[in-house]
Design a protein around this motif. Sequence first.
Motif, PDB file in Angstrom:
ATOM      1  N   ASP A   6       0.870  -1.171   0.000  1.00 49.64           N
ATOM      2  CA  ASP A   6       0.000   0.000   0.000  1.00 49.64           C
ATOM      3  C   ASP A   6       0.909   1.223   0.000  1.00 49.64           C
ATOM      4  O   ASP A   6       1.420   1.639   1.040  1.00 49.64           O
ATOM      5  CB  ASP A   6      -0.906  -0.032   1.228  1.00 49.64           C
TER       6      ASP A   6
ATOM      7  N   GLN B 261      -7.265   1.448  -3.176  1.00 46.80           N
ATOM      8  CA  GLN B 261      -7.337   0.948  -1.811  1.00 46.80           C
ATOM      9  C   GLN B 261      -8.773   0.983  -1.303  1.00 46.80           C
ATOM     10  O   GLN B 261      -9.490   1.969  -1.461  1.00 46.80           O
ATOM     11  CB  GLN B 261      -6.441   1.785  -0.887  1.00 46.80           C
TER      12      GLN B 261
ATOM     13  N   VAL C 244      -2.918   0.617  -4.174  1.00 49.92           N
ATOM     14  CA  VAL C 244      -2.298  -0.582  -3.640  1.00 49.92           C
ATOM     15  C   VAL C 244      -1.690  -1.356  -4.804  1.00 49.92           C
ATOM     16  O   VAL C 244      -2.343  -1.540  -5.842  1.00 49.92           O
ATOM     17  CB  VAL C 244      -3.318  -1.473  -2.902  1.00 49.92           C
TER      18      VAL C 244
END
Length: 783
Positions: free
Chosen positions: A540, A650, A688
């Motif tokens: 991430d 994300q 991510v």
Amino acid sequence: MTLLGRHAILASSAFLFLFVVLFTFRPVFKLPEHPYQASRPTPDTCHRCSAPRKNIWADLSEGEADELLEYLYSGPNDLNLTRSEKATAWDNHVAFVEVLPPNKTDAIKYLEGTDAPPARWARISVNNGSTEQAGIYQYMVGPLPTTQETIIQPLLYCYNSGRHYVRNPLPNMEDITEWFAATGEELSDIMDDLIPGVRNPSNLPDAPPLMGVTRPAVFNDDGVVVSWAQVHGPGVRFDAWSLNPQGIYCKFEIAGRDKSQWKITQWYYNGEFYNSTQDFRQAWKEPGFKKLPPNHDGKWTAAQPDQQGLASRAEAGPVMVQPAGGRFAVDEREKFVSWMGFEFYLSTMQATALSLWDIKFRGDRVIYEITLQEAFAHYAGADPMQAGMIWLDTLFGMGFNMYELVPGYDCPPYATYLSTSFQQKDKTVFRNNSICIFEYTADHPLQRHTTPRQTTISRNTYLVVRSVSTVGNYDYTIDYQFYLDGTIEVKLRASGYIFGAYHPQNSKAKRDILQYTYGYQVHDQVATSMHDHGISFKADVDVAGSANSMVKLDIAPYTHQYDFDSDPRNTMRLKQSTLEKEQGFNWPPNANAMYIILNNDTTNSWGEKRGYRITPGTGMGIPPHLTVKDSTAMGNAAKWSDKDLWVLRQKDGERRGASEYNAMEPLDPLIDFSKMVDDEGIVQEDLVVYFTLGTHHISHSGDIPNTLMHTSATSVIFTPHNFHDRDPSRESAQGVRLDLNGAGKGANVTYFGARYEKGVKLDLVSLPISHGKNCQRVRSREC
């Protein structure tokens, strides 16, 4: 054959068993316990630092786990739990408990000082055996510590299947053991004849062969599990069992929990299929029945170096030492590490081992999370075992199988060692010294340059955080490496025993191997089987903030008419394009493109957008993805393996790209990665990256007895790209400048940073020496 007799055939497939009884070889064969695994670590201490905030990702402490279990067993709930020591296969019991990491949305508010720490929640895994169709169920419990506000609810939000459970075809391990034993009883005379002398010559003279099971627990439309199994020899020390296939295969069906309804439907031997045990027996009785030679274990499978070696081996080799102590700081209580501008937290999970959180460099968060997601080994071969064999290793517990590291061999003796703990079956299990942290200096400089008048060189010192996960026949060494310029490398090395195939010399089956080559012959009756290793990681990435974009920077051929040229010039140029939607892609051929995470809202002093580039690292080669297209065996369990890299938006509900229980129902897994790639926009969003490490493992004679790490290492690095105004290592690297005064006149020397000006004295504990035959603690000075 009886269960306790000399020819009991034992099942060893993780895919058919519960997570908490996956480690079949230990309890069934009564291997010696790993030293220190049940002992308590020394009290937490702080080594020269204190974490700026609490580790909100830390696993449950022993006290937290005990308090939670008491709440589960005593409080009113619908789980119908029985304590593990009293539970039978027809009860519900807790397989394990661990922390449920907080959502990033809540965590960031705390890290940036705008909110209190997020509420602490636990994840519990329950083996549900009280119904005819057993299952493994996931729940979330919180907030912790338990109060009247604490609730228990199905853990659904992080599984895109809409379920919080998988079916379990085999809730009682003893059933499959006894069933195979009964089958062995029926075939004892055949096994005596076909594999004579396949014994363990160590302290267990009656050790039986064992049955290795291949495919995952795939339920057909009738709820029946069908799989193939192969007879293996146990190996001299039980460690080389995967190199001891015996060329005998059976296909079996498990229908329900009544083992009287289970059956073997086929046998395969020497290139021939037999549609029942009776047919196999009848063929064996025929005078012309051709037998294969058994595969015998021996010195050829011993992993340790030979007793007799080259004379020069008797001389001590070079070692890395640290006379002045470490330059990094560790808060062992909070699992917080600080070194040369880097700061980050550590945590461990039962399935996915070591994770790193809130990685900052010079005050800027660059990566919020790096976590292993899944590891597979996908085989190919010409027999029923190799043709359908896959392993999804988080089901075994890549964290739970992190064992103690050996100073001087796994890590330098001077490393700092951290312990971990896990909660399984109502107990806390400690893994002492299962993580090591150390500085190391590479065998090449970080930088150097020479002119006629001057030479400058900088030492290449970096920080390593290391753990080793032992999963069956393989040991995975996982490194997170930090460099002085802000580069972060994720590196994996594999070693251990390959899964050998029976090599049927002068048999009908050999024609298939000759026609379709899958490997090489490496011993009398052993061939290798090609296979892919793929290990998925989640990164991430937060480059100067959470709003980022990914760009592709092509290095492209270019023809252009310049003002200063009379004819067009063939040259090259950079061509940048922004990736607009979630997608997967592969490393480009000829390395003719770069993938960069940029923050479009920030620039360095020269007006260039700050970013981090993602690229293959210092491993053996470019990390590959799965060769197989639409894998029959793996189904939908690991769709991330179709590409080298993925970039996704994300989401708090997409905690992982896989579940450890995907192996239990691969056609309809708890987490289907392909559902996560849903064409959402990714420009200036929280991104991510999922990336794969691994190898196309074409095993050969050099893999006997064990695969070597320098031929199985792959890595990916995240390296600054216009992130700083100049190379930040100029402030942290130790180096030297030589000002040359001309031929024969020497040089003026200027040093930068500390250096050793006098000799040093080292304790023996600082060197990888012999620790003595009776040493109980490999790190003890008394040894």
